[in-house]
Design an enzyme around this catalytic site. Structure first.
Site, mmCIF file in Angstrom:
data_model
loop_
_atom_site.group_PDB
_atom_site.id
_atom_site.type_symbol
_atom_site.label_atom_id
_atom_site.label_comp_id
_atom_site.label_asym_id
_atom_site.label_seq_id
_atom_site.Cartn_x
_atom_site.Cartn_y
_atom_site.Cartn_z
ATOM 1 N N ASP A 74 -1.988 4.870 7.984
ATOM 2 C CA ASP A 74 -2.283 6.056 8.805
ATOM 3 C C ASP A 74 -2.767 5.576 10.174
ATOM 4 O O ASP A 74 -1.973 5.372 11.077
ATOM 5 C CB ASP A 74 -3.319 6.929 8.076
ATOM 6 C CG ASP A 74 -3.551 8.262 8.796
ATOM 7 O OD1 ASP A 74 -3.763 9.268 8.116
ATOM 8 O OD2 ASP A 74 -3.500 8.280 10.049
ATOM 9 N N ASP A 104 0.850 -1.188 0.000
ATOM 10 C CA ASP A 104 0.000 0.000 0.000
ATOM 11 C C ASP A 104 0.889 1.243 0.000
ATOM 12 O O ASP A 104 2.099 1.152 0.235
ATOM 13 C CB ASP A 104 -0.929 -0.011 1.234
ATOM 14 C CG ASP A 104 -2.216 0.768 0.956
ATOM 15 O OD1 ASP A 104 -3.146 0.683 1.772
ATOM 16 O OD2 ASP A 104 -2.280 1.461 -0.096
ATOM 17 N N ASP A 105 0.286 2.406 -0.279
ATOM 18 C CA ASP A 105 1.099 3.633 -0.331
ATOM 19 C C ASP A 105 1.452 4.087 1.087
ATOM 20 O O ASP A 105 2.570 4.526 1.344
ATOM 21 C CB ASP A 105 0.394 4.751 -1.118
ATOM 22 C CG ASP A 105 -1.050 4.970 -0.634
ATOM 23 O OD1 ASP A 105 -1.704 5.863 -1.191
ATOM 24 O OD2 ASP A 105 -1.505 4.257 0.295
HETATM 25 O O1 LIG Z 1 -4.292 3.314 7.897
HETATM 26 P P1 LIG Z 1 -5.640 3.902 7.464
HETATM 27 O O2 LIG Z 1 -6.107 5.016 8.372
HETATM 28 O O3 LIG Z 1 -6.676 2.860 7.224
HETATM 29 O O4 LIG Z 1 -5.382 4.689 6.086
HETATM 30 C C1 LIG Z 1 -4.547 4.165 5.092
HETATM 31 C C2 LIG Z 1 -5.343 3.964 3.812
HETATM 32 O O5 LIG Z 1 -5.980 5.201 3.408
HETATM 33 C C3 LIG Z 1 -5.689 5.454 2.038
HETATM 34 O O6 LIG Z 1 -6.587 4.784 1.195
HETATM 35 P P2 LIG Z 1 -8.097 5.313 0.969
HETATM 36 O O7 LIG Z 1 -8.963 4.554 1.919
HETATM 37 O O8 LIG Z 1 -8.089 6.801 1.047
HETATM 38 O O9 LIG Z 1 -8.470 4.832 -0.488
HETATM 39 P P3 LIG Z 1 -7.606 5.009 -1.840
HETATM 40 O O10 LIG Z 1 -6.311 4.232 -1.621
HETATM 41 O O11 LIG Z 1 -8.486 4.397 -2.863
HETATM 42 O O12 LIG Z 1 -7.351 6.476 -2.008
HETATM 43 C C4 LIG Z 1 -4.328 4.840 1.826
HETATM 44 O O13 LIG Z 1 -4.108 4.521 0.450
HETATM 45 C C5 LIG Z 1 -4.375 3.573 2.672
HETATM 46 O O14 LIG Z 1 -4.922 2.524 1.944
HETATM 47 N N1 LIG Z 2 -3.425 11.062 0.360
HETATM 48 C C1 LIG Z 2 -3.519 10.609 1.638
HETATM 49 N N2 LIG Z 2 -4.451 9.688 1.960
HETATM 50 C C2 LIG Z 2 -4.496 9.284 3.252
HETATM 51 N N3 LIG Z 2 -5.345 8.379 3.853
HETATM 52 C C3 LIG Z 2 -5.007 8.323 5.145
HETATM 53 N N4 LIG Z 2 -3.971 9.155 5.421
HETATM 54 C C4 LIG Z 2 -3.645 9.766 4.241
HETATM 55 C C5 LIG Z 2 -2.676 10.752 3.878
HETATM 56 O O1 LIG Z 2 -1.883 11.249 4.686
HETATM 57 N N5 LIG Z 2 -2.658 11.139 2.572
HETATM 58 MG MG LIG Z 3 -5.637 3.259 0.019
#
Ligand SMILES: O=P(O)(O)OC[C@H]1O[C@H](OP(=O)(O)OP(=O)(O)O)[C@H](O)[C@@H]1O
Ligand SMILES: Nc1nc2[nH]cnc2c(=O)[nH]1
Ligand SMILES: [Mg+2]
Length: 171
Positions: A109, A105-106
């Site tokens: 959080d 994952d990227d």
């Molecule tokens: O540790 P957490 O608080 O769960 O947050 C982390 C997740 O939040 C973001 O995804 P998001 O749910 O925004 O979806 P996306 O990747 O499709 O943008 C990010 O890419 C992680 O997958």
């Molecule tokens: N782009 C982005 N998405 C998130 N989802 C949870 N934390 C983050 C953050 O710091 N940046």
């Molecule tokens: Mg995500």
């Protein structure tokens, strides 16, 4: 329980360029290369898609699956929804528990997303490019830690824009 990130304006911004993100993903791959080999990469969509592509290319992994989870509406996290789970083929490659699979994952959080995927694949290796303190214990390998009150802006979410000259009162 929906967690609320403090308003964006109250947070530190951490903008990441394509070039920086690519270099950080390559650095992550150097560490993962010590741990592998991996039968497949499981990208947590959508943020995990770009790092998964780079890591798979560097590690020579050709089987890539996704786990599709929705939870944030911009900066506010609601309940996590699994829109698509791990495919049967990937599950089989991981012996049913994720052994020898790499989850990418990227960022992590709060750790809620990582926790959910770890429950699906308890023996998989979980890697993210960035980590915040709350979610850091969930991750096996990551590159850069940022403070909990930092909002990371990824290159696919941003664009270069005009910034007026200082003399005209630009911030
Ligand atoms: O540790 P957490 O608080 O769960 O947050 C982390 C997740 O939040 C973001 O995804 P998001 O749910 O925004 O979806 P996306 O990747 O499709 O943008 C990010 O890419 C992680 O997958
Ligand atoms: N782009 C982005 N998405 C998130 N989802 C949870 N934390 C983050 C953050 O710091 N940046
Ligand atoms: Mg995500």
């Amino acid at each position: 329980m929906a967690g609320e990130a403090p308003e964006l304006s109250a947070q530190k911004a951490f903008p990441v360029s394509w070039d920086q993100f690519h270099r950080d993903c390559r650095a992550l791959t150097w560490r993962l290369n010590e741990v592998g080999p991996f039968h497949a990469v499981i990208a947590i969509t959508r943020g995990g898609l770009v790092p998964a592509a780079i890591v798979a290319r560097e590690l020579g992994v050709r089987v890539i699956d996704t786990v599709c989870i929705a939870s944030y509406d911009h900066t506010k996290q609601g309940d996590l929804q699994v829109l698509k789970g791990v495919s049967e083929a990937a599950m089989k490659l991981g012996g049913g528990t994720g052994k020898g699979l790499l989850i990418v994952d990227d960022l992590v959080d709060t750790g809620k997303t990582g926790k959910l995927v770890r429950e699906m694949l308890p023996d998989a290796h979980f890697a993210t490019v960035y980590a915040k303190p709350k979610g850091r214990p969930l991750v096996d390998t990551f590159i850069t830690e940022v403070s909990q009150d930092t909002w990371i802006f990824f290159p696919w979410d941003t664009a270069l824009s005009y910034h007026p000259p200082l003399r005209d009162g630009a911030a």
